[in-house]
Scaffold this motif. Structure first.
Motif, short mmCIF file in Angstrom:
data_model
loop_
_atom_site.label_atom_id
_atom_site.label_comp_id
_atom_site.label_asym_id
_atom_site.label_seq_id
_atom_site.Cartn_x
_atom_site.Cartn_y
_atom_site.Cartn_z
N ASN A 169 -12.90 1.66 1.24
CA ASN A 169 -12.67 2.50 -0.13
C ASN A 169 -13.76 3.00 -0.87
O ASN A 169 -14.92 2.06 -0.99
CB ASN A 169 -11.90 1.37 -1.07
CG ASN A 169 -11.58 2.07 -2.29
OD1 ASN A 169 -11.50 3.16 -2.46
ND2 ASN A 169 -10.88 0.97 -3.05
N ARG A 222 -5.87 2.95 4.00
CA ARG A 222 -4.88 2.84 5.06
C ARG A 222 -5.31 2.92 6.37
O ARG A 222 -5.22 1.98 7.25
CB ARG A 222 -3.75 3.86 4.64
CG ARG A 222 -2.88 3.56 3.56
CD ARG A 222 -2.19 2.34 3.57
NE ARG A 222 -0.95 2.80 4.42
CZ ARG A 222 -0.08 1.83 4.98
NH1 ARG A 222 -0.35 0.49 4.62
NH2 ARG A 222 0.79 2.01 5.79
N GLU A 249 -7.78 10.41 -5.63
CA GLU A 249 -7.29 8.78 -5.66
C GLU A 249 -6.57 8.62 -4.29
O GLU A 249 -6.20 7.70 -3.58
CB GLU A 249 -6.54 8.30 -6.77
CG GLU A 249 -7.27 8.04 -7.80
CD GLU A 249 -8.43 6.97 -7.72
OE1 GLU A 249 -7.62 5.77 -7.30
OE2 GLU A 249 -9.44 7.01 -7.77
N LEU A 250 -5.48 9.64 -4.13
CA LEU A 250 -4.61 9.69 -2.80
C LEU A 250 -5.55 9.70 -1.51
O LEU A 250 -5.27 9.10 -0.80
CB LEU A 250 -3.66 10.95 -3.01
CG LEU A 250 -2.60 11.03 -1.76
CD1 LEU A 250 -1.68 9.63 -1.91
CD2 LEU A 250 -1.92 12.10 -2.12
N ARG A 272 1.98 2.39 -3.46
CA ARG A 272 0.97 2.90 -4.54
C ARG A 272 1.19 4.47 -3.97
O ARG A 272 0.67 5.16 -4.65
CB ARG A 272 -0.57 2.16 -4.38
CG ARG A 272 -1.48 2.75 -5.18
CD ARG A 272 -2.64 2.01 -5.34
NE ARG A 272 -3.47 2.51 -6.42
CZ ARG A 272 -4.45 3.33 -6.09
NH1 ARG A 272 -4.73 3.83 -5.04
NH2 ARG A 272 -5.49 3.69 -7.14
N ARG A 273 1.00 4.49 -2.62
CA ARG A 273 0.65 5.83 -1.97
C ARG A 273 1.89 6.94 -2.35
O ARG A 273 1.41 8.08 -2.66
CB ARG A 273 0.51 6.12 -0.54
CG ARG A 273 0.36 7.28 0.25
CD ARG A 273 0.19 7.03 1.79
NE ARG A 273 1.28 6.17 2.18
CZ ARG A 273 2.55 6.87 2.60
NH1 ARG A 273 2.71 8.08 2.31
NH2 ARG A 273 3.46 6.17 3.16
N GLN A 300 0.93 -1.05 0.06
CA GLN A 300 0.05 -0.06 -0.08
C GLN A 300 0.79 1.25 -0.02
O GLN A 300 0.51 2.21 -0.59
CB GLN A 300 -0.85 -0.16 1.22
CG GLN A 300 -1.98 -1.17 1.05
CD GLN A 300 -2.97 -0.87 -0.04
OE1 GLN A 300 -3.38 0.20 -0.24
NE2 GLN A 300 -3.17 -2.03 -0.78
N ARG A 333 -8.36 8.54 -1.24
CA ARG A 333 -9.21 7.40 -1.14
C ARG A 333 -8.06 6.36 -0.50
O ARG A 333 -8.31 5.39 0.34
CB ARG A 333 -9.68 6.70 -2.41
CG ARG A 333 -10.69 7.72 -3.03
CD ARG A 333 -11.14 6.95 -4.53
NE ARG A 333 -11.39 5.64 -4.32
CZ ARG A 333 -11.91 4.94 -5.42
NH1 ARG A 333 -11.80 5.53 -6.55
NH2 ARG A 333 -12.29 3.73 -5.34
N GLU A 334 -6.74 6.49 -0.97
CA GLU A 334 -5.57 5.56 -0.57
C GLU A 334 -5.52 5.67 0.92
O GLU A 334 -5.44 4.93 1.80
CB GLU A 334 -4.55 5.85 -1.07
CG GLU A 334 -3.45 4.95 -0.96
CD GLU A 334 -3.66 3.69 -1.41
OE1 GLU A 334 -3.08 2.56 -0.97
OE2 GLU A 334 -4.28 3.49 -2.48
N TYR A 335 -5.58 6.92 1.48
CA TYR A 335 -5.37 7.24 3.09
C TYR A 335 -6.43 6.72 3.77
O TYR A 335 -6.22 6.25 4.71
CB TYR A 335 -5.42 8.74 3.12
CG TYR A 335 -4.15 9.57 2.89
CD1 TYR A 335 -2.81 8.80 3.13
CD2 TYR A 335 -3.94 10.85 2.18
CE1 TYR A 335 -1.51 9.62 2.62
CE2 TYR A 335 -2.77 11.21 1.80
CZ TYR A 335 -1.63 10.89 2.10
OH TYR A 335 -0.53 11.44 1.72
#
Length: 216
Positions: free
Chosen positions: A86, A81, A73-74, A50-51, A47, A76-78
């Motif tokens: 999501n 995590r 998208e970032l 990707r971040r 993960q 969403r990534e946070y």
């Protein structure tokens, strides 16, 4: 490991089954924790890659539309995590507004765990719990949890009054009862998201009405 097995066998031979049970349960938990730790470390590295890649790309992109998309998208990534959740950014923003409205009555994590019942339609959140949802996500857990709990109680009563409670047979019975009790509690917890969703549904109606009054 051989030394630990020798200790367990020694306690069993001496009839000290309670100590043996504690050691075995401790070893099971310890084994699970270490395996989980390895998996989480692998997943975390994946993960993070990707971040970090998104963070690097965002700084290089000039086009506003693409940059905004990558920033979303970032975000969403946070959220993946932090909350293991999501969703589209607009949905996340609505959930944050709803959480603020609740004023601490529910944690954001509790809302996220009830996510499967929450929908976003026409810019408004809604919570729908069908009969099938309630049967599959709550009632069936109540039944299984209760049956397992009663089985555990029966086994413990049998263990207490059985003349062979200090034998290997008694040890296995006690160990099985403890495992069933833990499993019963685990199953019962699975119904909590559905229970919270039912409570959140009432609050969400108030939230949507407040939003409607605000726009009027």
């Amino acid at each position: 490991m051989d030394k630990i097995l020798e200790i367990i066998i020694k306690y069993l031979e001496e009839g000290n089954y309670k100590t043996a049970v504690i050691i075995i349960l401790f070893l099971i938990v310890l084994s699970f924790v270490f395996k989980l730790k390895d998996f989480l470390e692998y997943w975390s590295n994946k993960q993070n890659f990707r971040r970090k890649l998104l963070e690097e790309i965002i700084n290089k992109i000039q086009k506003p539309e693409i940059k905004k998309f990558l920033e979303d998208e970032l975000i969403r990534e946070y959220f993946v995590r932090v909350f293991k959740f999501n969703a589209e950014v607009v949905f996340i923003e609505k959930l944050i507004d709803f959480h603020k409205f609740l004023n601490g009555e529910f944690t954001f994590n509790q809302i996220i765990k009830s996510y499967r019942y929450i929908k976003l339609k026409d810019g408004k959140l809604s919570i729908n719990i069908s009969i099938i949802d309630w049967l599959m996500d709550a009632f069936i857990y109540y039944i299984f949890s209760f049956l397992l709990f009663m089985l555990c109680v029966f086994m413990l009563i049998l263990f207490i009054f059985a003349p062979w409670q200090h034998s290997l047979r008694g040890f296995l019975l006690l160990l099985t009862a403890i495992i069933i009790l833990i499993f019963s509690a685990f199953i019962r917890v699975q119904a909590i998201p559905c229970e919270n969703a039912k409570k959140l549904r009432l609050k969400l109606k108030q939230f949507n009405n407040q939003q409607l009054d605000y726009h009027i």
